[in-house]
Design an enzyme around this catalytic site. Structure first.
Site, PDB file in Angstrom:
ATOM      1  N   GLN A  56      -5.576  -2.200   9.046  1.00 51.44           N
ATOM      2  CA  GLN A  56      -5.398  -3.526   8.441  1.00 51.44           C
ATOM      3  C   GLN A  56      -6.068  -4.590   9.308  1.00 51.44           C
ATOM      4  O   GLN A  56      -5.862  -4.625  10.526  1.00 51.44           O
ATOM      5  CB  GLN A  56      -3.897  -3.807   8.272  1.00 51.44           C
ATOM      6  CG  GLN A  56      -3.564  -5.085   7.529  1.00 51.44           C
ATOM      7  CD  GLN A  56      -3.992  -5.060   6.061  1.00 51.44           C
ATOM      8  OE1 GLN A  56      -4.004  -4.016   5.408  1.00 51.44           O
ATOM      9  NE2 GLN A  56      -4.377  -6.212   5.534  1.00 51.44           N
TER      10      GLN A  56
ATOM     11  N   LYS B 148       0.844  -1.205   0.000  1.00 53.37           N
ATOM     12  CA  LYS B 148       0.000   0.000   0.000  1.00 53.37           C
ATOM     13  C   LYS B 148       0.878   1.254   0.000  1.00 53.37           C
ATOM     14  O   LYS B 148       0.618   2.201  -0.735  1.00 53.37           O
ATOM     15  CB  LYS B 148      -0.948  -0.032   1.207  1.00 53.37           C
ATOM     16  CG  LYS B 148      -2.077  -1.035   0.999  1.00 53.37           C
ATOM     17  CD  LYS B 148      -2.852  -1.380   2.263  1.00 53.37           C
ATOM     18  CE  LYS B 148      -3.777  -2.565   1.941  1.00 53.37           C
ATOM     19  NZ  LYS B 148      -4.457  -3.110   3.111  1.00 53.37           N
TER      20      LYS B 148
ATOM     21  N   ASP C 272     -11.821   2.002   3.149  1.00 52.71           N
ATOM     22  CA  ASP C 272     -12.132   0.574   3.051  1.00 52.71           C
ATOM     23  C   ASP C 272     -13.625   0.345   2.801  1.00 52.71           C
ATOM     24  O   ASP C 272     -14.021  -0.745   2.383  1.00 52.71           O
ATOM     25  CB  ASP C 272     -11.764  -0.127   4.371  1.00 52.71           C
ATOM     26  CG  ASP C 272     -10.460  -0.903   4.291  1.00 52.71           C
ATOM     27  OD1 ASP C 272     -10.137  -1.391   3.196  1.00 52.71           O
ATOM     28  OD2 ASP C 272      -9.787  -1.034   5.326  1.00 52.71           O
TER      29      ASP C 272
END
Ligand code: GUN
Length: 288
Positions: free
Chosen positions: A97, A53, A120
């Site tokens: 995460q 990322k 997300d």
């Protein structure tokens, strides 16, 4: 023999496009999109994803900030960091995460993220937006799969789509996106009776279970489009998807490989969502 969908190539095209748009946005507004990623613990797969990322952010010209916290970090400490990032004007996207260590409530952490920075798409507000067909952010992996399907020129409307797996990250949002594009959608899971009979109905089959090579040729209809979301590490150290690639590729019309299929698209769509977040926030400030 199926046509192999090249996720690396399509992801690169998306990143290139995002990079160009981010440059124009920077010239117009002076704003550099910023993404903060929080990683709790030392899970090796998560460490690899977080590294990718940061690399993608550098490639498209975004600011990226990483918070690598030890596995015994308290919920309160994480909530404190999220609170600061919510108020930080240089940060437009916040990603925690998953999975998180057991002592931390994932729901509580996700709900603490400002939904306008929830790149997300996991915050309850964004889940609600997706369910009602009015999404602010679409979860990256399902969004990436829709992009793979549309850029390959595959028609969705009227097709039978079967999603194997019902996670909040992939299965559920995937089913909603296919429904929005007028597929007839079935979601299967560990309690589904006679799974092969259901998956054989699929014109579009999405495998998102996390069990290596569980989708065999006898579970796939001739000419189906097969999308493999699984990333499983075998004992010999090699990566395998949820689909038995060779035998299924002999039957399918299109198939995604592992690695090089869905994985790179997830990261590319995270870049897309971060640019969208920066634009939304800037739009609100500039029109105030
Ligand atoms: N873990 C596996 N996939 C994802 C994802 O798309 N987002 C986050 N935050 N964690 C993940």
């Amino acid at each position: 023999m199926a046509i192999i969908i090249d996720g690396n190539k399509i992801a690169q095209e998306v990143r290139h496009q995002v990079s160009k748009e981010a440059n124009d946005f920077k010239e117009k507004t002076g704003i550099v999109p910023g993404l903060a990623v929080i990683l709790v613990g030392e899970d090796p797969a998560s460490q690899v994803y977080v590294g990718r990322k940061a690399k993608a952010c550098a490639e498209v010209g975004f600011l990226s900030r990483e918070y690598k916290l030890s596995a015994d970090t308290s919920e309160g400490e994480i909530l404190n960091i999220i609170g600061k990032l919510n108020r930080d004007q240089a940060i437009h996207g916040i990603l925690v995460q998953l999975p998180l260590p057991k002592h931390i409530s994932t729901d509580k952490i996700i709900a603490a993220i400002d939904h306008k920075k929830d790149v997300d798409g996991f915050h309850p507000c964004n889940v609600g937006g997706l369910v009602s067909g009015n999404p602010l952010f679409i979860p990256c992996t399902p969004r990436g799969i829709m992009e793979l399907i549309s850029r390959t020129g595959i028609e969705i409307a009227g097709k039978e789509a079967v999603v194997v797996g019902r996670s909040n990250i992939v299965g559920k949002p995937m089913a909603l996106l296919l429904l929005e594009k007028h597929a007839t959608v079935t979601i299967c899971h560990s309690r589904t009776k006679d799974l092969p009979a259901v998956t054989r109905r699929a014109d579009i089959l999405i495998a998102a279970v996390g069990k290596p090579q569980m989708i065999k040729a006898n579970m796939v209809k001739d000419g189906a489009v097969v999308i493999d979301v699984g990333v499983n590490r075998l004992e010999n150290g090699k990566l395998a998807g949820d689909v038995a690639f060779e035998e299924v590729a002999a039957k399918a019309s299109y198939i995604t490989p592992v690695p090089g299929g869905v994985g790179p698209m997830t990261i590319a769509m995270l870049m897309r969502n971060t640019l969208d977040a920066a634009r939304n926030i800037a739009g609100k400030i500039l029109t105030k």
